[in-house]
Scaffold this motif. Structure first.
Motif, short mmCIF file in Angstrom:
data_model
loop_
_atom_site.label_atom_id
_atom_site.label_comp_id
_atom_site.label_asym_id
_atom_site.label_seq_id
_atom_site.Cartn_x
_atom_site.Cartn_y
_atom_site.Cartn_z
N UNK A 22 -6.80 -4.95 1.38
CA UNK A 22 -5.74 -4.82 0.39
C UNK A 22 -4.55 -4.12 1.03
N UNK A 23 -3.40 -4.75 0.98
CA UNK A 23 -2.19 -4.16 1.54
C UNK A 23 -1.23 -3.79 0.41
N UNK A 24 -0.50 -2.70 0.60
CA UNK A 24 0.42 -2.22 -0.42
C UNK A 24 1.70 -3.05 -0.41
N UNK A 25 2.56 -2.75 -1.38
CA UNK A 25 3.83 -3.45 -1.49
C UNK A 25 4.89 -2.87 -0.55
N UNK A 26 4.50 -1.88 0.24
CA UNK A 26 5.43 -1.26 1.17
C UNK A 26 5.93 -2.29 2.18
N UNK A 27 7.23 -2.29 2.41
CA UNK A 27 7.83 -3.27 3.30
C UNK A 27 7.37 -3.04 4.74
N UNK A 28 7.02 -4.13 5.43
CA UNK A 28 6.58 -4.04 6.81
C UNK A 28 6.98 -5.30 7.54
N UNK A 32 -0.71 -8.03 10.17
CA UNK A 32 -1.94 -7.25 10.30
C UNK A 32 -1.66 -6.05 11.21
N UNK A 33 -2.12 -4.88 10.78
CA UNK A 33 -1.98 -3.70 11.63
C UNK A 33 -3.06 -3.70 12.71
N UNK A 34 -2.89 -2.87 13.71
CA UNK A 34 -3.90 -2.78 14.77
C UNK A 34 -5.24 -2.30 14.21
N UNK A 54 -9.98 -11.81 4.31
CA UNK A 54 -8.96 -12.17 3.32
C UNK A 54 -8.00 -11.00 3.16
N UNK A 55 -6.72 -11.28 3.25
CA UNK A 55 -5.69 -10.25 3.12
C UNK A 55 -4.99 -10.44 1.78
N UNK A 56 -5.08 -9.43 0.93
CA UNK A 56 -4.45 -9.46 -0.39
C UNK A 56 -3.29 -8.48 -0.38
N UNK A 57 -2.10 -8.97 -0.65
CA UNK A 57 -0.93 -8.11 -0.59
C UNK A 57 -0.02 -8.34 -1.79
N UNK A 58 0.83 -7.38 -2.05
CA UNK A 58 1.82 -7.48 -3.11
C UNK A 58 3.18 -7.76 -2.50
N UNK A 59 3.97 -8.58 -3.18
CA UNK A 59 5.33 -8.80 -2.70
C UNK A 59 6.27 -8.92 -3.89
N UNK A 111 0.39 6.21 14.20
CA UNK A 111 1.39 5.16 14.37
C UNK A 111 0.86 4.05 15.28
N UNK A 112 0.07 4.43 16.26
CA UNK A 112 -0.49 3.48 17.21
C UNK A 112 -1.36 2.44 16.52
N UNK A 113 -2.14 2.87 15.51
CA UNK A 113 -3.08 1.98 14.84
C UNK A 113 -2.50 1.31 13.61
N UNK A 114 -1.36 1.79 13.13
CA UNK A 114 -0.79 1.23 11.91
C UNK A 114 0.57 0.58 12.17
N UNK A 115 0.59 -0.26 13.17
CA UNK A 115 1.77 -1.07 13.46
C UNK A 115 1.29 -2.47 13.80
#
Length: 241
Positions: A22-28, A32-34, A54-59, A111-115
């Motif tokens: 589950x991914x947030x609505x935060x802009x990126x 997929x993050x590392x 399965x990747x579920x995200x808000x937009x 930051x290394x793992x979440x980019x």
């Protein structure tokens, strides 16, 4: 609770075929993050090549927030690199022993793992600065999309419905929800009422239902046969009907 899930699934002849991010609505600016990619590779290595994420995200749309679904697998090369320890992970970065550096190190590792770009290091030659070749250039940074394989999502109709309250959500799951669900399913064969995995898990956690009862109910669901009037009475009494 996970053990109960696995027991019910096993009795139904089911096995793990994927998991959901589950991914947030935060802009990126990445898919997929590392951290997510490394988890995907580890699970595919554990459960086999058919395992899907399965990747579920808000937009944001003109009508507000919408839910978006995508399914992926990572490449065999990605699984192999994870298995051999090529990905530089947060735990490998460590935290400096000196207190004044702890916060800085933790922030850098996070930051290394979440980019959207992975840092790779050859475990056989860790001092080598650029251990991989991407598009003909030596580097140690690889865009995570390089490792992704989209998986087509098809409509299907399975054995189970999903109308009972879901566990681990903000909405409650108790006697009131059971009563409302049974009323909603009134008039349908009782085995169809029971054909909801969340309901089966709820019953498995109930103190008035023992393991033998759950096994018989689950087996009835698996074969779509009547579990018997006795279990219908017991479950309705749990709902206060």
């Amino acid at each position: 609770e996970e053990l109960k899930v696995e027991t019910i699934a096993s009795l139904l002849g089911l096995k793990k075929v994927g998991y959901i991010i589950s991914q947030s609505a935060k802009e990126k600016d990445y898919l997929i993050s590392t951290r997510e990619l490394v988890d995907m590779a580890a699970m595919q290595d554990q459960y086999g090549e058919s395992f899907v994420t399965a990747v579920v995200s808000l937009y944001q749309s003109d009508e507000g927030l919408d839910v978006h679904f995508e399914a992926y697998q990572c490449t065999r090369q990605c699984v192999k690199l994870k298995r051999e320890g090529w990905f530089v992970e947060e735990k490998e970065e460590g935290i400096a022993k000196k207190k004044k550096k702890e916060e800085e190190e933790e922030e850098e590792a996070t930051e290394l793992m979440h980019c959207g770009v992975s840092t790779l290091r050859d475990p056989r030659e860790p001092a080598k600065e650029k251990p991989v070749i991407v598009a003909g250039k030596d580097t140690n940074r690889v865009d995570n999309e390089w490792f992704l394989c989209p998986v087509k999502i098809l409509d299907h109709e399975g054995l189970f419905s999903s109308d009972f309250a879901v566990e681990n959500r903000m909405t409650p799951q108790g006697t009131g929800e059971l009563k409302a669900y049974l009323k909603q399913m009134a008039g349908k064969p009782f085995v169809r009422t029971l054909s909801d995995f969340h309901l089966l898990l709820f019953l498995a956690k109930h103190s008035n239902m023992d393991a033998n009862d759950i096994a018989l109910i689950v087996q009835a669901v698996g074969s779509q046969s009547d579990p018997g009037e006795g279990y219908k009475i017991i479950i309705e009494s749990l709902a206060g009907i």
